[in-house]
Design a protein around this motif. Structure first.
Motif, PDB file in Angstrom:
ATOM      1  N   ARG A  63       0.834  -1.207   0.000  1.00 40.42           N
ATOM      2  CA  ARG A  63       0.000   0.000   0.000  1.00 40.42           C
ATOM      3  C   ARG A  63       0.868   1.256   0.000  1.00 40.42           C
ATOM      4  N   CYS A  64       1.945   1.246   0.766  1.00 41.58           N
ATOM      5  CA  CYS A  64       2.853   2.404   0.792  1.00 41.58           C
ATOM      6  C   CYS A  64       3.481   2.627  -0.581  1.00 41.58           C
ATOM      7  N   ALA A  65       3.939   1.563  -1.200  1.00 40.98           N
ATOM      8  CA  ALA A  65       4.598   1.693  -2.508  1.00 40.98           C
ATOM      9  C   ALA A  65       3.665   2.279  -3.546  1.00 40.98           C
ATOM     10  N   THR A  66       2.400   1.915  -3.483  1.00 45.28           N
ATOM     11  CA  THR A  66       1.457   2.386  -4.492  1.00 45.28           C
ATOM     12  C   THR A  66       0.906   3.775  -4.178  1.00 45.28           C
ATOM     13  N   ALA A  67       1.243   4.342  -3.023  1.00 41.46           N
ATOM     14  CA  ALA A  67       0.730   5.654  -2.629  1.00 41.46           C
ATOM     15  C   ALA A  67       1.458   6.807  -3.309  1.00 41.46           C
ATOM     16  N   PHE A  68       2.596   6.552  -3.912  1.00 38.90           N
ATOM     17  CA  PHE A  68       3.427   7.619  -4.454  1.00 38.90           C
ATOM     18  C   PHE A  68       3.369   7.687  -5.972  1.00 38.90           C
ATOM     19  N   ARG A  69       3.772   8.817  -6.481  1.00 32.98           N
ATOM     20  CA  ARG A  69       4.078   8.973  -7.905  1.00 32.98           C
ATOM     21  C   ARG A  69       5.585   9.200  -7.958  1.00 32.98           C
ATOM     22  N   TYR A  70       6.279   8.419  -8.749  1.00 30.36           N
ATOM     23  CA  TYR A  70       7.737   8.416  -8.768  1.00 30.36           C
ATOM     24  C   TYR A  70       8.294   9.158  -9.976  1.00 30.36           C
ATOM     25  N   PRO A  71       9.520   9.695  -9.854  1.00 27.79           N
ATOM     26  CA  PRO A  71      10.175  10.324 -11.008  1.00 27.79           C
ATOM     27  C   PRO A  71      10.344   9.297 -12.133  1.00 27.79           C
ATOM     28  N   VAL A  72      10.077   9.718 -13.351  1.00 29.30           N
ATOM     29  CA  VAL A  72      10.083   8.816 -14.498  1.00 29.30           C
ATOM     30  C   VAL A  72      11.358   9.009 -15.312  1.00 29.30           C
ATOM     31  N   PRO A  73      12.046   7.911 -15.659  1.00 29.63           N
ATOM     32  CA  PRO A  73      13.199   8.042 -16.550  1.00 29.63           C
ATOM     33  C   PRO A  73      12.751   8.339 -17.979  1.00 29.63           C
ATOM     34  N   LEU A  74      13.626   8.976 -18.715  1.00 25.95           N
ATOM     35  CA  LEU A  74      13.330   9.301 -20.107  1.00 25.95           C
ATOM     36  C   LEU A  74      14.248   8.503 -21.022  1.00 25.95           C
ATOM     37  N   LEU A  75      13.730   8.122 -22.162  1.00 27.52           N
ATOM     38  CA  LEU A  75      14.506   7.477 -23.211  1.00 27.52           C
ATOM     39  C   LEU A  75      14.224   8.254 -24.490  1.00 27.52           C
ATOM     40  N   ASN A  76      15.267   8.851 -25.035  1.00 23.34           N
ATOM     41  CA  ASN A  76      15.118   9.718 -26.214  1.00 23.34           C
ATOM     42  C   ASN A  76      14.089  10.817 -25.958  1.00 23.34           C
ATOM     43  N   GLY A  77      14.098  11.347 -24.728  1.00 25.34           N
ATOM     44  CA  GLY A  77      13.208  12.448 -24.379  1.00 25.34           C
ATOM     45  C   GLY A  77      11.785  12.060 -24.053  1.00 25.34           C
ATOM     46  N   LYS A  78      11.468  10.771 -24.062  1.00 24.79           N
ATOM     47  CA  LYS A  78      10.102  10.315 -23.793  1.00 24.79           C
ATOM     48  C   LYS A  78      10.073   9.488 -22.509  1.00 24.79           C
ATOM     49  N   PRO A  79       9.030   9.671 -21.680  1.00 20.85           N
ATOM     50  CA  PRO A  79       8.920   8.869 -20.458  1.00 20.85           C
ATOM     51  C   PRO A  79       8.725   7.394 -20.792  1.00 20.85           C
ATOM     52  N   ILE A  80       9.315   6.543 -19.974  1.00 19.34           N
ATOM     53  CA  ILE A  80       9.203   5.100 -20.191  1.00 19.34           C
ATOM     54  C   ILE A  80       8.735   4.414 -18.908  1.00 19.34           C
ATOM     55  N   SER A  81       8.120   3.255 -19.059  1.00 24.45           N
ATOM     56  CA  SER A  81       7.797   2.440 -17.897  1.00 24.45           C
ATOM     57  C   SER A  81       9.106   1.872 -17.359  1.00 24.45           C
ATOM     58  N   PHE A  82       9.118   1.520 -16.082  1.00 24.61           N
ATOM     59  CA  PHE A  82      10.359   1.068 -15.474  1.00 24.61           C
ATOM     60  C   PHE A  82      10.068   0.198 -14.263  1.00 24.61           C
ATOM     61  N   GLU A  83      11.120  -0.383 -13.710  1.00 28.43           N
ATOM     62  CA  GLU A  83      11.022  -1.261 -12.548  1.00 28.43           C
ATOM     63  C   GLU A  83      12.090  -0.843 -11.551  1.00 28.43           C
ATOM     64  N   ARG A  84      11.748  -0.847 -10.264  1.00 26.08           N
ATOM     65  CA  ARG A  84      12.700  -0.511  -9.208  1.00 26.08           C
ATOM     66  C   ARG A  84      12.451  -1.428  -8.019  1.00 26.08           C
ATOM     67  N   GLU A  85      13.501  -1.677  -7.275  1.00 24.19           N
ATOM     68  CA  GLU A  85      13.339  -2.358  -5.998  1.00 24.19           C
ATOM     69  C   GLU A  85      13.082  -1.310  -4.938  1.00 24.19           C
TER      70      GLU A  85
END
Length: 118
Positions: free
Chosen positions: A62-84
């Motif tokens: 529940r804590c993990a899903t409560a936030f909006r996280y900084p998004v990495p960019l690839l060629n200037g476009k936001p991409i989906s990603f995975e983090r521990e």
């Protein structure tokens, strides 16, 4: 980079420590693998390593899903990603103080948010 709350109503802080875990004096660290959409919201979480307490693991999700996280960019476009992410639940024995630490990021580059509640 600090994650941001999507709005003021969806918060994860020391009050997120489950009462059942407090009553049982349960403590522990849950390691999560979080999968993010390209807008920084959590799409899916997997428990990589359990705290040993199902209520703490569910609170970590529940804590993990409560936030909006900084998004990495690839060629200037936001991409989906995975983090521990690690969510550490600790109870101090003096004055029944609750301490909740949320640590996220990649190994060796974790950010941290800590809350104490008495």
């Amino acid at each position: 980079l600090m994650p941001a709350f999507p709005d003021g109503t969806n918060r994860c802080d020391a009050s997120s420590y489950p009462q059942s875990a407090i009553d049982a004096r349960a403590q522990g660290m849950t390691l999560l693998s979080a999968h993010f959409n390209d807008n920084g919201t959590v799409r899916k979480t997997d428990v990589v390593k359990s705290s040993g307490n199902a209520d703490l693991d569910n609170a970590a999700i529940r804590c993990a899903t409560a936030f909006r996280y900084p998004v990495p960019l690839l060629n200037g476009k936001p991409i989906s990603f995975e983090r521990e992410m690690m969510v550490n639940f600790s109870l101090f024995r003096t004055r029944n103080t609750i301490f909740l630490t949320i640590i996220w990021g990649e190994p060796n580059s974790f950010g941290q948010l800590s809350q104490t509640m008495q």
